[in-house]
Design an enzyme around this catalytic site. Structure first.
Site, PDB file in Angstrom:
ATOM      1  N   LYS A  72      34.082  43.634  38.070  1.00 19.74           N
ATOM      2  CA  LYS A  72      35.140  44.306  37.544  1.00 19.74           C
ATOM      3  C   LYS A  72      36.422  44.908  38.659  1.00 19.74           C
ATOM      4  O   LYS A  72      37.310  44.799  38.540  1.00 19.74           O
ATOM      5  CB  LYS A  72      35.038  45.459  36.482  1.00 19.74           C
ATOM      6  CG  LYS A  72      36.244  46.190  35.754  1.00 19.74           C
ATOM      7  CD  LYS A  72      37.054  45.145  35.223  1.00 19.74           C
ATOM      8  CE  LYS A  72      38.416  45.787  34.717  1.00 19.74           C
ATOM      9  NZ  LYS A  72      39.308  44.870  34.068  1.00 19.74           N
ATOM     10  N   GLU A  85      38.807  32.279  34.759  1.00 24.00           N
ATOM     11  CA  GLU A  85      37.756  32.980  34.926  1.00 24.00           C
ATOM     12  C   GLU A  85      36.880  33.379  33.759  1.00 24.00           C
ATOM     13  O   GLU A  85      35.840  33.881  34.102  1.00 24.00           O
ATOM     14  CB  GLU A  85      38.407  34.574  35.451  1.00 24.00           C
ATOM     15  CG  GLU A  85      39.310  35.173  34.552  1.00 24.00           C
ATOM     16  CD  GLU A  85      39.823  36.319  35.213  1.00 24.00           C
ATOM     17  OE1 GLU A  85      39.053  36.943  36.009  1.00 24.00           O
ATOM     18  OE2 GLU A  85      40.873  36.842  34.931  1.00 24.00           O
ATOM     19  N   TRP A  98      24.951  44.406  42.990  1.00 26.31           N
ATOM     20  CA  TRP A  98      25.798  43.256  42.986  1.00 26.31           C
ATOM     21  C   TRP A  98      25.726  42.822  44.645  1.00 26.31           C
ATOM     22  O   TRP A  98      26.288  43.295  45.447  1.00 26.31           O
ATOM     23  CB  TRP A  98      27.215  43.515  42.599  1.00 26.31           C
ATOM     24  CG  TRP A  98      28.218  42.350  42.257  1.00 26.31           C
ATOM     25  CD1 TRP A  98      28.000  41.378  41.401  1.00 26.31           C
ATOM     26  CD2 TRP A  98      29.370  41.943  43.317  1.00 26.31           C
ATOM     27  NE1 TRP A  98      28.774  40.416  41.609  1.00 26.31           N
ATOM     28  CE2 TRP A  98      29.712  40.509  42.526  1.00 26.31           C
ATOM     29  CE3 TRP A  98      29.884  42.330  44.307  1.00 26.31           C
ATOM     30  CZ2 TRP A  98      30.961  39.959  43.187  1.00 26.31           C
ATOM     31  CZ3 TRP A  98      31.111  41.820  44.989  1.00 26.31           C
ATOM     32  CH2 TRP A  98      31.566  40.556  44.311  1.00 26.31           C
ATOM     33  N   HIS A 121      56.398  16.217  42.556  1.00 22.97           N
ATOM     34  CA  HIS A 121      56.505  15.748  43.952  1.00 22.97           C
ATOM     35  C   HIS A 121      55.083  15.801  44.421  1.00 22.97           C
ATOM     36  O   HIS A 121      54.555  15.806  45.362  1.00 22.97           O
ATOM     37  CB  HIS A 121      57.186  17.035  44.493  1.00 22.97           C
ATOM     38  CG  HIS A 121      58.513  17.479  44.317  1.00 22.97           C
ATOM     39  ND1 HIS A 121      59.548  16.356  44.735  1.00 22.97           N
ATOM     40  CD2 HIS A 121      59.217  18.382  43.251  1.00 22.97           C
ATOM     41  CE1 HIS A 121      60.911  16.941  44.220  1.00 22.97           C
ATOM     42  NE2 HIS A 121      60.441  17.855  43.346  1.00 22.97           N
ATOM     43  N   CYS A 154      28.163  47.243  42.677  1.00 23.14           N
ATOM     44  CA  CYS A 154      26.945  48.050  42.205  1.00 23.14           C
ATOM     45  C   CYS A 154      27.314  49.305  41.539  1.00 23.14           C
ATOM     46  O   CYS A 154      28.312  49.573  41.338  1.00 23.14           O
ATOM     47  CB  CYS A 154      26.500  48.611  43.600  1.00 23.14           C
ATOM     48  SG  CYS A 154      26.003  47.189  44.755  1.00 23.14           S
ATOM     49  N   ASN A 172      26.639  51.953  47.058  1.00 18.27           N
ATOM     50  CA  ASN A 172      27.916  50.895  46.603  1.00 18.27           C
ATOM     51  C   ASN A 172      28.663  50.848  47.876  1.00 18.27           C
ATOM     52  O   ASN A 172      29.212  51.900  48.184  1.00 18.27           O
ATOM     53  CB  ASN A 172      28.295  51.625  45.458  1.00 18.27           C
ATOM     54  CG  ASN A 172      29.264  50.469  45.040  1.00 18.27           C
ATOM     55  OD1 ASN A 172      29.398  49.299  45.308  1.00 18.27           O
ATOM     56  ND2 ASN A 172      30.726  50.992  44.334  1.00 18.27           N
ATOM     57  N   GLY A 173      28.823  49.465  48.321  1.00 21.36           N
ATOM     58  CA  GLY A 173      29.759  49.635  49.487  1.00 21.36           C
ATOM     59  C   GLY A 173      28.939  48.586  50.231  1.00 21.36           C
ATOM     60  O   GLY A 173      28.134  47.735  50.079  1.00 21.36           O
ATOM     61  N   ARG A 211      29.886  46.008  35.587  1.00 14.82           N
ATOM     62  CA  ARG A 211      30.437  45.764  37.023  1.00 14.82           C
ATOM     63  C   ARG A 211      29.729  44.589  37.477  1.00 14.82           C
ATOM     64  O   ARG A 211      30.292  44.043  38.674  1.00 14.82           O
ATOM     65  CB  ARG A 211      30.084  47.111  37.606  1.00 14.82           C
ATOM     66  CG  ARG A 211      30.646  48.445  37.235  1.00 14.82           C
ATOM     67  CD  ARG A 211      30.030  49.467  37.742  1.00 14.82           C
ATOM     68  NE  ARG A 211      30.370  49.783  39.134  1.00 14.82           N
ATOM     69  CZ  ARG A 211      31.397  50.496  39.628  1.00 14.82           C
ATOM     70  NH1 ARG A 211      32.293  51.088  39.021  1.00 14.82           N
ATOM     71  NH2 ARG A 211      31.473  50.593  41.197  1.00 14.82           N
ATOM     72  N   LYS A 230      43.474  33.453  34.124  1.00 14.78           N
ATOM     73  CA  LYS A 230      42.710  34.278  32.697  1.00 14.78           C
ATOM     74  C   LYS A 230      41.692  32.928  32.258  1.00 14.78           C
ATOM     75  O   LYS A 230      40.706  33.207  31.981  1.00 14.78           O
ATOM     76  CB  LYS A 230      43.695  34.374  31.377  1.00 14.78           C
ATOM     77  CG  LYS A 230      44.239  35.745  31.767  1.00 14.78           C
ATOM     78  CD  LYS A 230      43.276  36.830  31.289  1.00 14.78           C
ATOM     79  CE  LYS A 230      42.449  37.572  32.458  1.00 14.78           C
ATOM     80  NZ  LYS A 230      43.440  37.834  33.523  1.00 14.78           N
ATOM     81  N   GLU A 283      49.150  33.566  35.847  1.00 12.05           N
ATOM     82  CA  GLU A 283      48.386  34.460  35.409  1.00 12.05           C
ATOM     83  C   GLU A 283      47.594  33.898  34.289  1.00 12.05           C
ATOM     84  O   GLU A 283      46.452  34.011  34.179  1.00 12.05           O
ATOM     85  CB  GLU A 283      48.876  35.868  34.953  1.00 12.05           C
ATOM     86  CG  GLU A 283      48.080  36.675  33.957  1.00 12.05           C
ATOM     87  CD  GLU A 283      46.760  37.058  34.770  1.00 12.05           C
ATOM     88  OE1 GLU A 283      46.698  37.040  35.873  1.00 12.05           O
ATOM     89  OE2 GLU A 283      45.974  37.662  34.053  1.00 12.05           O
TER      90      GLU A 283
HETATM   91  C1  AGP Z   1      41.589  40.080  36.811  1.00 14.37           C
HETATM   92  O1  AGP Z   1      41.416  39.364  35.570  1.00 14.37           O
HETATM   93  C2  AGP Z   1      40.828  39.574  37.683  1.00 14.37           C
HETATM   94  N1  AGP Z   1      39.315  39.563  37.364  1.00 14.37           N
HETATM   95  C3  AGP Z   1      40.764  40.159  39.098  1.00 14.37           C
HETATM   96  O2  AGP Z   1      41.730  39.296  39.544  1.00 14.37           O
HETATM   97  C4  AGP Z   1      41.473  41.562  39.300  1.00 14.37           C
HETATM   98  O3  AGP Z   1      42.858  41.429  38.673  1.00 14.37           O
HETATM   99  C5  AGP Z   1      41.446  41.855  40.633  1.00 14.37           C
HETATM  100  O4  AGP Z   1      40.381  41.808  41.257  1.00 14.37           O
HETATM  101  C6  AGP Z   1      42.262  43.130  41.072  1.00 14.37           C
HETATM  102  O5  AGP Z   1      41.510  44.164  40.516  1.00 14.37           O
HETATM  103  P1  AGP Z   1      42.357  45.643  40.472  1.00 14.37           P
HETATM  104  O6  AGP Z   1      43.411  45.364  39.843  1.00 14.37           O
HETATM  105  O7  AGP Z   1      41.442  46.584  40.059  1.00 14.37           O
HETATM  106  O8  AGP Z   1      42.920  45.825  41.907  1.00 14.37           O
END
Ligand code: AGP
Length: 610
Positions: A605, A489, A75, A505, A2, A99-100, A27, A486, A482
């Site tokens: 984010k 997502e 959100w 395997h 949020c 927010n929370g 966000r 990427k 990673e």
């Molecule tokens: C990043 O590409 C991702 N969207 C997500 O996994 C992110 O890395 C994860 O939520 C951790 O966020 P932070 O680094 O702000 O703790």
């Protein structure tokens, strides 16, 4: 997550609120709303959907001209996206944005129903609003009502509140969820994050846990939960609005990938003195690093993947055992933590609830905690025993790129410092690696950026894929994990990272004609074995994209349909340009699909809920 914005001052509040919410769109949200103090009333307009939907509603209503208001982008966590569930939530006596997550909202609801309250929404926030209402009716004092409410509420919250009878004042309080406060001759502001106030102020207060802010047009006061006045630290933003905007790039993500060389340079330079790692700027005693027998790197998502790179380099150089933990699993599995262990928390936002919870668990177990965080003054940064800030600047795109790279850079420095302390690396070699890091990583990443057109061409061959595999060995496997996230997502293509030696395997049964396999080979001593794995998938029809270190090209006959050559750099530093190449590949695939690269569906984010 949020987004919260509030303003009280001499100007009409609605334009400031809407503009502030727009800067917080990254966000992620599904509804939005504003409340404005208008002629002794609190007028609220809110709407499911985008900010444009809210603006449409505002235009269809009588203009809200009041100069004190709060705004919110939601959100959803409790209750589906809808007009009713969106914020602000109002009562006869107040309006609240949040927010929370209120964990004991059901208990609060039961108590309130017993006091005669009814509810119109499914949200935990409405329960908090009506709790505040009941306490405000009893005490007539906003600060006392807030103080009492914080004793009842369990969970995470950042609240912005306007009370009837105090219509030119905004009250704010937070626990776990971030909230910033600013004040200047325009008036006072609250916001979830810096971009929302950047146009109005370059200095701000990051509200401490358990501190209540009382903001009016001409005053700003802080008090603790015993209502005793307290001070808050004034922070200065060294970002300008352009920096927080796109700077001419089509997306924040590509801008932030291009910022990697500078971000790495800015993060490394102050921490290499006389050619060796030096953490004086962080008030971290480097000798402390030699006192740990084992390390737990705890994080989420991309940050956790940076931890995998950190594991590889710390174990390679310092010979200290490292285990990498998913933060959301960590505290629930009752981890074995010993007094000489070190827990490193990695987080771009510093507000990820799972990571914050892992930090608190570690501290409760008496283990030293070191945070590597990008957002100055964030919760993880403030609660850890020590913090190393990555100076990557604002990372707005949901998909983390430059933060990952600078997290890896700091983990490399820690590895070298520990290796020196443990006498696993002599000074000459340590100096050599540090010098290469400063001189070669930024330039190698710059070179990787020049491959963007070639990477775009490769991306055109992948854009129609439904399934895709990344394979690698050793640190190439860590990079693959990673790279896979990427791609998933931001392009919504299902992909999986696999240790190259593990494919045979079982999973190799999924390799059929045309299935793309991206194979990383930057580690010389396992390259031959990885090439065998590449032959296995190629012979089963895979479309192979080889991502190969320049120094290894031609040494092995790699059967592939496309090759991306990682710019020449000492093998130990190859992860940096390789990561940039992988990020660019994911970016181009997503952009080619015409997707919302910066704000992928379902994602936020900063995930400030567990
Ligand atoms: C990043 O590409 C991702 N969207 C997500 O996994 C992110 O890395 C994860 O939520 C951790 O966020 P932070 O680094 O702000 O703790």
């Amino acid at each position: 997550m949020c987004g919260i914005i509030g303003y009280t001052g001499s100007k009409k509040s609605v334009p400031i609120l809407i503009e502030g919410l727009r800067t917080l769109e990254y966000r992620g949200y599904d509804s939005a709303g504003v409340t404005v103090a208008e002629g002794g009333c609190l007028s609220t307009v809110k709407s499911k959907g985008r900010l444009t939907d809210l603006e449409g509603k505002l235009k269809r209503n009588a203009e809200l001209t009041g100069s004190c208001g709060i705004g919110h982008t939601r959100w959803a966590t409790h209750g589906e996206p809808s007009d009713t569930n969106s914020h602000p939530h109002t009562t006869d006596n107040l309006a609240l944005v949040h927010n929370g997550i209120i964990e004991n909202y059901a208990e609060i609801e039961e108590m309130l129903r017993g006091a005669g309250y009814a509810f119109v929404s499914e949200t935990d926030t409405e329960r908090a609003a009506k709790l505040l209402d009941m306490l405000f009716v009893k005490s007539g004092d906003p600060l006392d009502a807030i103080r009492r409410a914080t004793k009842v509420i369990r969970g995470s919250y950042a609240f912005g509140i306007i009370f009837k009878g105090y219509e030119d004042v905004i009250y704010a309080v937070r626990k776990d969820s971030p909230l910033i406060v600013a004040h200047n001759d325009e008036g006072g502001f609250i916001a979830s994050d810096i971009p929302a106030i950047l146009k109005h102020s370059t200095s701000y207060y990051r509200l401490d846990e358990g501190v209540i802010a009382k903001i009016s047009k001409s005053s700003l006061e802080f008090c603790d939960l015993s209502l005793t006045p307290v001070e808050q630290k004034l922070e200065t933003i060294d970002w300008n609005i352009e920096q927080a905007q796109k700077g001419g790039y089509p997306h924040f993500m590509i801008k932030e990938i291009h910022e990697e060389p500078e971000a790495i340079r800015k993060t490394l330079e102050p921490r290499i003195k006389d050619g060796l790692p030096h953490f004086g700027i962080d008030a971290l005693d480097g000798d402390l690093l030699s006192s740990f027998d084992s390390i737990h790197i705890v994080a989420c998502g991309t940050a956790m993947h940076a931890g995998l790179v950190g594991k590889a380099i710390i174990e390679k150089l310092a010979r200290v055992p490292v285990n990498v933990e998913i933060a959301s699993e960590f505290r629930y599995r009752d981890p074995i933590l010993r007094k000489n262990d070190l827990v490193i928390l990695l987080s771009q936002s510093g507000e990820t609830a799972d990571t914050l919870a892992a930090l608190r668990h570690s501290k409760a177990c008496g283990v030293y905690t070191l945070a590597i965080v990008n957002v100055i003054g964030s919760s993880v940064a403030r609660e850890a025993d020590s913090v190393l800030y990555t100076w990557a600047g604002p990372e707005i795109a949901v998909a983390s790129t430059k933060a990952y790279s600078v997290q890896c850079a700091l983990l490399y420095l820690l590895a070298i410092r520990m290796a020196l302390a443990n006498h696993k690396l002599d000074e000459a070699n340590a100096r050599h690696i540090c010098d290469m890091m400063l001189q070669k990583i930024p330039s190698a990443v710059e070179k990787a950026l020049t491959l963007s057109d070639k990477i775009y061409d490769v991306a055109t061959m992948l854009v129609a894929a439904e399934h895709l595999f990344y394979i690698g060995r050793d640190i190439d496997y860590a990079l693959s994990v990673e790279a896979s996230l990427k791609l998933k997502e931001i392009s919504y293509i299902h992909s999986e990272a696999y240790a190259a030696g593990e494919l045979k395997h079982g999973t190799i049964s999924l390799i059929t004609d045309g299935i793309p396999v991206v194979a990383l080979t930057t580690v010389s001593n396992v390259c031959e074995k990885t090439v065998s794995g590449i032959r296995e998938v190629k012979s089963r029809g895979a479309y192979v994209v080889s991502v190969c270190a320049e120094s290894l090209v031609g040494k092995y006959d790699i059967p592939c349909d496309e090759m991306l050559v990682i710019p020449d750099i000492d093998e130990i530093l190859a992860p940096f340009p390789a990561a940039t190449v992988m990020q660019l590949l994911a970016y181009h695939v997503s952009a080619l699909k015409g997707l919302d690269v910066d704000k992928p569906r379902n994602l936020a984010k900063s995930v400030t809920v567990e």
